[in-house]
Structure formats: structure tokens, C-alpha cells
Design a protein around this motif. Structure first.
Motif, PDB file in Angstrom:
ATOM      1  N   SER A  35       6.206   7.856 -22.770  1.00  0.00           N
ATOM      2  CA  SER A  35       5.101   8.847 -23.002  1.00  0.00           C
ATOM      3  C   SER A  35       5.510  10.247 -22.186  1.00  0.00           C
ATOM      4  CB  SER A  35       3.996   8.252 -22.212  1.00  0.00           C
ATOM      5  OG  SER A  35       3.634   6.900 -22.501  1.00  0.00           O
TER       6      SER A  35
ATOM      7  N   SER B 288       5.751  13.815 -24.025  1.00  0.00           N
ATOM      8  CA  SER B 288       5.157  15.064 -23.441  1.00  0.00           C
ATOM      9  C   SER B 288       6.156  16.262 -23.293  1.00  0.00           C
ATOM     10  CB  SER B 288       4.293  14.702 -22.406  1.00  0.00           C
ATOM     11  OG  SER B 288       5.305  14.347 -21.128  1.00  0.00           O
TER      12      SER B 288
ATOM     13  N   THR C  23      -0.948  13.680 -33.098  1.00  0.00           N
ATOM     14  CA  THR C  23      -0.283  14.816 -32.241  1.00  0.00           C
ATOM     15  C   THR C  23      -0.414  16.183 -32.928  1.00  0.00           C
ATOM     16  OG1 THR C  23       1.298  13.209 -31.561  1.00  0.00           O
ATOM     17  CG2 THR C  23       2.055  15.460 -31.056  1.00  0.00           C
TER      18      THR C  23
ATOM     19  N   SER D 131      -3.899  17.456 -32.863  1.00  0.00           N
ATOM     20  CA  SER D 131      -4.291  18.053 -31.567  1.00  0.00           C
ATOM     21  C   SER D 131      -3.642  19.203 -31.193  1.00  0.00           C
ATOM     22  CB  SER D 131      -3.665  16.846 -30.567  1.00  0.00           C
ATOM     23  OG  SER D 131      -4.411  15.533 -30.758  1.00  0.00           O
TER      24      SER D 131
ATOM     25  N   GLY E 231      -3.145  18.272 -23.914  1.00  0.00           N
ATOM     26  CA  GLY E 231      -3.579  16.902 -23.490  1.00  0.00           C
ATOM     27  C   GLY E 231      -4.744  16.610 -23.750  1.00  0.00           C
ATOM     28  N   LEU E 232      -5.863  17.519 -23.510  1.00  0.00           N
ATOM     29  CA  LEU E 232      -7.190  17.055 -23.719  1.00  0.00           C
ATOM     30  C   LEU E 232      -7.438  16.236 -25.132  1.00  0.00           C
ATOM     31  CD1 LEU E 232      -9.035  20.047 -22.145  1.00  0.00           C
ATOM     32  CD2 LEU E 232      -8.554  17.663 -21.149  1.00  0.00           C
TER      33      LEU E 232
ATOM     34  N   LEU F 241      -5.157  15.101 -27.235  1.00  0.00           N
ATOM     35  CA  LEU F 241      -4.327  13.905 -27.480  1.00  0.00           C
ATOM     36  C   LEU F 241      -4.854  12.623 -27.292  1.00  0.00           C
ATOM     37  CD1 LEU F 241      -0.989  15.050 -25.940  1.00  0.00           C
ATOM     38  CD2 LEU F 241      -1.325  14.899 -28.361  1.00  0.00           C
ATOM     39  N   PHE F 242      -5.500  12.581 -26.148  1.00  0.00           N
ATOM     40  CA  PHE F 242      -6.363  11.408 -25.635  1.00  0.00           C
ATOM     41  C   PHE F 242      -7.641  11.391 -26.610  1.00  0.00           C
ATOM     42  CE2 PHE F 242      -9.137   8.389 -23.272  1.00  0.00           C
ATOM     43  CZ  PHE F 242      -8.218   7.823 -22.891  1.00  0.00           C
TER      44      PHE F 242
ATOM     45  N   LEU G 292      -0.986   6.389 -23.841  1.00  0.00           N
ATOM     46  CA  LEU G 292      -1.845   7.692 -24.146  1.00  0.00           C
ATOM     47  C   LEU G 292      -2.322   8.307 -22.939  1.00  0.00           C
ATOM     48  CD1 LEU G 292      -3.909   6.525 -27.084  1.00  0.00           C
ATOM     49  CD2 LEU G 292      -2.103   8.284 -27.255  1.00  0.00           C
ATOM     50  N   THR G 293      -2.847   7.559 -21.913  1.00  0.00           N
ATOM     51  CA  THR G 293      -3.045   8.437 -20.604  1.00  0.00           C
ATOM     52  C   THR G 293      -2.101   9.091 -19.883  1.00  0.00           C
ATOM     53  OG1 THR G 293      -4.575   6.429 -20.083  1.00  0.00           O
ATOM     54  CG2 THR G 293      -3.939   7.791 -18.431  1.00  0.00           C
TER      55      THR G 293
ATOM     56  N   SER H 173      -1.145  12.134 -22.112  1.00  0.00           N
ATOM     57  CA  SER H 173      -2.268  13.273 -21.959  1.00  0.00           C
ATOM     58  C   SER H 173      -1.830  13.830 -20.597  1.00  0.00           C
ATOM     59  CB  SER H 173      -3.605  12.833 -22.173  1.00  0.00           C
ATOM     60  OG  SER H 173      -3.699  11.962 -23.473  1.00  0.00           O
TER      61      SER H 173
ATOM     62  N   LEU I 198      -0.644  17.599 -19.702  1.00  0.00           N
ATOM     63  CA  LEU I 198      -1.546  18.594 -18.954  1.00  0.00           C
ATOM     64  C   LEU I 198      -0.801  19.317 -17.847  1.00  0.00           C
ATOM     65  CD1 LEU I 198      -4.844  16.599 -18.728  1.00  0.00           C
ATOM     66  CD2 LEU I 198      -4.461  18.858 -20.021  1.00  0.00           C
TER      67      LEU I 198
END
Length: 296
Positions: free
Chosen positions: A36, A40, A58, A61, A73-74, A76-77, A103-104, A107, A111
Motif C-alpha cells: 500500500s 501511494s 485509482t 479518484s 487520498g480521500l 481513494l477510500f 485501502l486505509t 489512503s 494524504l
């Protein structure tokens, strides 16, 4: 977009799995976290700052983030969340847990990396390295039982659909959505940026496959045929390969190990040649590469 990277037997997402030792689970979660973070990095330090858009959720987003001038990042989740809620009752809990973790982290990492400047400003170099980081990260998460992009994983969607016709329909929908995302990128950022985005997308797809093969250029293949001896003779003559003992036979598992099958390890560049050999000997044979769906 699960089975482990070297599985030769198709395992549906909803199938039951045995309890795993805590050490195996910890390793799995650490690899998902690493994947992950890699994804990112590719997205926030290479692709997004250079206005490069890939397909899937992706890419959607990223388009919303550019349009609304909000952090990637907002979205993406938020855009992956409906799939998780929809599939939670239809897939194994392990898949849901690993996916939510991935995913957490994906994201939150995006961010945190957002304020940092781009590592590269040349779009060609950014497309190559960004696609590589993103694909390796997604592939690492996939090979450990989760996903970071719910539109990018055809076999997850097809397993949820439960039928070959539905699978083909879903694959077409996914292809059209990816095409629309890349077309939207071309309209917003210009044709040249769109070409770089397509390059980044293709590199990411290949990197996903590379990671899911266990970071090797070798592929493991199961060939189920009514003419195993003829196939073995032809593959020996044209590829200089001998059949190996399959993992199913090593573990005394039943199911496919009871069928007239051949098991090989080949180089990825020999895939097309092997398929041609199989078709020439037995057009009705079933060939399974790694954890792909069976194909004739």
C-alpha cells in the motif's frame, strides 16, 4: 485484483480457507502495508504531480481530485468503499479485512505524501517509475489476499458474478470504464499527457502481474488434456521442458491432481509459444497459468 501467487488450483474469493498461524498472518499484513505504501509513493510522488492518470478506481479518484482540488487520498477510500460494503457478505472475511487494511494505509499514505514535491518532473520518467511503483504495490497486496483498486481486478469481479457470461460482461464494463478514464485524462490534460498516462497504466498492469508471480519471470502452468503424452513429447521437443511434480501432488491434495494433467515452470516470454503448442496438439485442453482463470 485471492489466491497466493503460485497457486495452480483456482480458488474463488468466497471459498473457505483454513486458519493460518499468527506468524503467517503478521507477515501477510506487513506485506499488504508495504504494498500500500509503495502504491501511494507511485501515485503521489510520480503520477499525480505530473497529471498522469491510470485506469480503475485509482484513475477515477485522481480525476475527481484534480477537478475538485482536493487530496487524492480521500477519494481513494471513498470510491472503493461501496465495493467493500457490497461484497462483505459475499466474500471471505479475510479478503475484506486485508482489503480494508490496504485501502486505509493506501489512503493515509497518499494524504501524508501529498505535500511533498514530485520526485521527477519529466512525464516519461514519471510514467515509467510511477507505474512501476503503483503496479508492484497493487500486486503485492493482491498476492496477499486483498486489493487496492476494485475495478482493476477482473477475477474478483468475475468470482462475485458467478458465471462466465457475467464475467465477460463485467470485463467489458471494466474495460469501457478504464477507457473513459483515460479519455477523460486526454481531454483535460491534452493528448501528450494521455499517451504518458496510457504508458503508466500498461507498466502498472505488467508490474502487477510480475508481483503476483512472486517477483519472478517464471510462470507455473497446469495443462489438463486427454492427450498428455503427445503434449509432453511436443513440449519437450520445442521448449526443452520436462513436466514437474505439481504442488497438489506434493501435498497429496485431491481434485485436479486426479486428472490427466501436466505441470511446468516456464519463462513468461514462452507463454504464447506454449499456448500455440497446446492448441496444435489438443485444442480442447485447459491451461491454467499461475492463478489465472482456466482457458482453452
Amino acid at each position: 485484483m485471492n489466491q497466493p501467487p503460485h497457486s495452480t488450483r483456482p480458488i474463488h474469493v468466497g471459498s473457505k480457507v483454513s486458519r493460518q498461524p499468527h506468524r503467517v498472518w503478521l507477515k501477510k499484513l506487513l506485506l499488504v502495508t508495504l504494498g500500500s505504501i509503495l502504491a501511494s509513493i507511485g501515485l503521489e510522488l510520480f503520477l499525480h504531480p505530473n497529471q498522469l492518470i491510470v485506469g480503475g478506481v485509482t484513475g477515477i479518484s485522481a480525476m475527481f481530485a484534480y477537478q475538485m482540488e482536493m487530496r487524492l487520498g480521500l477519494f481513494l477510500f471513498l470510491f472503493n468503499l461501496p465495493f467493500i460494503l457490497f461484497s462483505y457478505g459475499r466474500v471471505h472475511k479475510q479478503f475484506a479485512i486485508v482489503t480494508v487494511l490496504g485501502l486505509t494505509v493506501f489512503s493515509l499514505s497518499a494524504l501524508m505524501l501529498h505535500p511533498l514535491p514530485a520526485v521527477l518532473t519529466h512525464p516519461l520518467a514519471a510514467a515509467i517509475l510511477g507505474g512501476l511503483f503503483l503496479g508492484l504495490g497493487i500486486g503485492l497486496v493482491l498476492s496477499n489476499g486483498g486489493t487496492l483498486d476494485t475495478l482493476a481486478v477482473n477475477h474478483i469481479s468475475s468470482n462475485l458474478s458467478g458465471g462466465k457470461r457475467s464475467k465477460i460482461k463485467l470485463e467489458r464494463i471494466i474495460m469501457v470504464m478504464n477507457l473513459l478514464v483515460l479519455t477523460g485524462a486526454g481531454i483535460k490534460f491534452g493528448a501528450q499527457q494521455a499517451m504518458y498516462s496510457i504508458l503508466a497504466y500498461l507498466i502498472a498492469v505488467e508490474a502487477v502481474h510480475f508481483a503476483m508471480r512472486g517477483f519472478t519471470f517464471n510462470r507455473r502452468v497446469y495443462i489438463i488434456s486427454t492427450q498428455p503424452y503427445e503434449l509432453q513429447k511436443s513440449i519437450r521437443a520445442r521448449l526443452l521442458r520436462e513436466p514437474e511434480l505439481s504442488p497438489l501432488e506434493r501435498t497429496n491434495e485431491k481434485d485436479w491432481s486426479q486428472l490427466p494433467a501436466l505441470y511446468y515452470t516456464i519463462h513468461v516470454f514462452e507463454t504464447r509459444q506454449l499456448k500455440a503448442i497446446v492448441r496444435s496438439v489438443d485444442p480442447h485442453a485447459t491451461v491454467v497459468f499461475d492463478m489465472d482463470e482456466p482457458n482453452s
